[in-house]
Scaffold this motif. Structure first.
Motif, PDB file in Angstrom:
ATOM      1  N   TRP A   1      10.450  27.606  16.768  1.00 10.09           N
ATOM      2  CA  TRP A   1      10.280  26.513  15.821  1.00 10.09           C
ATOM      3  C   TRP A   1      11.560  26.280  15.048  1.00 10.09           C
ATOM      4  O   TRP A   1      12.447  27.135  15.007  1.00 10.09           O
ATOM      5  N   THR A   2      11.618  25.112  14.418  1.00  8.35           N
ATOM      6  CA  THR A   2      12.711  24.795  13.512  1.00  8.35           C
ATOM      7  C   THR A   2      12.151  23.976  12.357  1.00  8.35           C
ATOM      8  O   THR A   2      11.264  23.144  12.548  1.00  8.35           O
ATOM      9  N   ASP A   3      12.626  24.267  11.179  1.00  6.16           N
ATOM     10  CA  ASP A   3      12.192  23.568   9.967  1.00  6.16           C
ATOM     11  C   ASP A   3      13.242  22.507   9.663  1.00  6.16           C
ATOM     12  O   ASP A   3      14.388  22.836   9.367  1.00  6.16           O
TER      13      ASP A   3
ATOM     14  N   VAL B   1       8.062  20.863  10.292  1.00  5.81           N
ATOM     15  CA  VAL B   1       8.355  21.953  11.216  1.00  5.81           C
ATOM     16  C   VAL B   1       8.022  21.485  12.630  1.00  5.81           C
ATOM     17  O   VAL B   1       6.912  21.023  12.897  1.00  5.81           O
TER      18      VAL B   1
ATOM     19  N   ALA C   1       6.794  26.762   7.376  1.00  2.00           N
ATOM     20  CA  ALA C   1       7.397  27.698   8.323  1.00  2.00           C
ATOM     21  C   ALA C   1       7.303  29.150   7.860  1.00  2.00           C
ATOM     22  O   ALA C   1       7.498  30.060   8.662  1.00  2.00           O
TER      23      ALA C   1
END
Ligand SMILES: [Zn+2]
Length: 136
Positions: A73-75, A81, A102
């Motif tokens: 994942w990436t915020d 997210v 996140a």
């Protein structure tokens, strides 16, 4: 000089047979659809016309999810997210939004697809994936 701008590019997209089945399943059944390759036993998400593993063209549709495991994942500040999620029953991950912060996430966290109340046969018929817990 650098100026900020944006370009609106309307387009039509032919989803194809497998892609259309996937979108119709989202819209009409609130169901994630994958494709299973009998030649290499791989199940891919979303449904596809051919196997990305062996190139096989016989890919019957199978129900997958709605449970899923978080892969990565990436915020994105101000946007939310975004995550790679592997629907239960699938061997690969697909990109979508997470419905939650996140904090506390880890690979393998358990998720579940949340469907929009009004669905139109679009990937956004999945509002996102809610976070259920840490998983195994
Ligand atoms: Zn295959």
């Amino acid at each position: 000089m650098i100026r900020e701008g944006s370009i609106n590019i309307p387009f039509l997209y032919a989803a194809g047979k497998a892609g259309s089945e996937f979108l119709v399943a989202l819209r009409d059944r609130q169901q994630l659809l994958g494709s299973h390759c009998p030649a290499c036993a791989r199940t891919v998400a979303p449904a596809r016309a051919f196997c990305p593993g062996c190139g096989g063209e016989e890919m019957p549709s199978v129900d997958i999810g709605p449970g899923a495991a978080l892969v990565s994942w990436t915020d994105v500040p101000g946007r939310g997210v975004f995550a790679l999620v592997r629907p239960d029953g699938a061997d690969n991950a697909m990109l979508h939004k997470l419905l939650g912060p996140a904090e506390g996430l880890r690979p393998g966290s358990r998720l579940r697809a949340v469907f929009a109340d009004e669905r139109q046969g679009h990937i956004t018929d999945i509002e996102g994936f809610e976070i259920l817990g840490e998983g195994s």
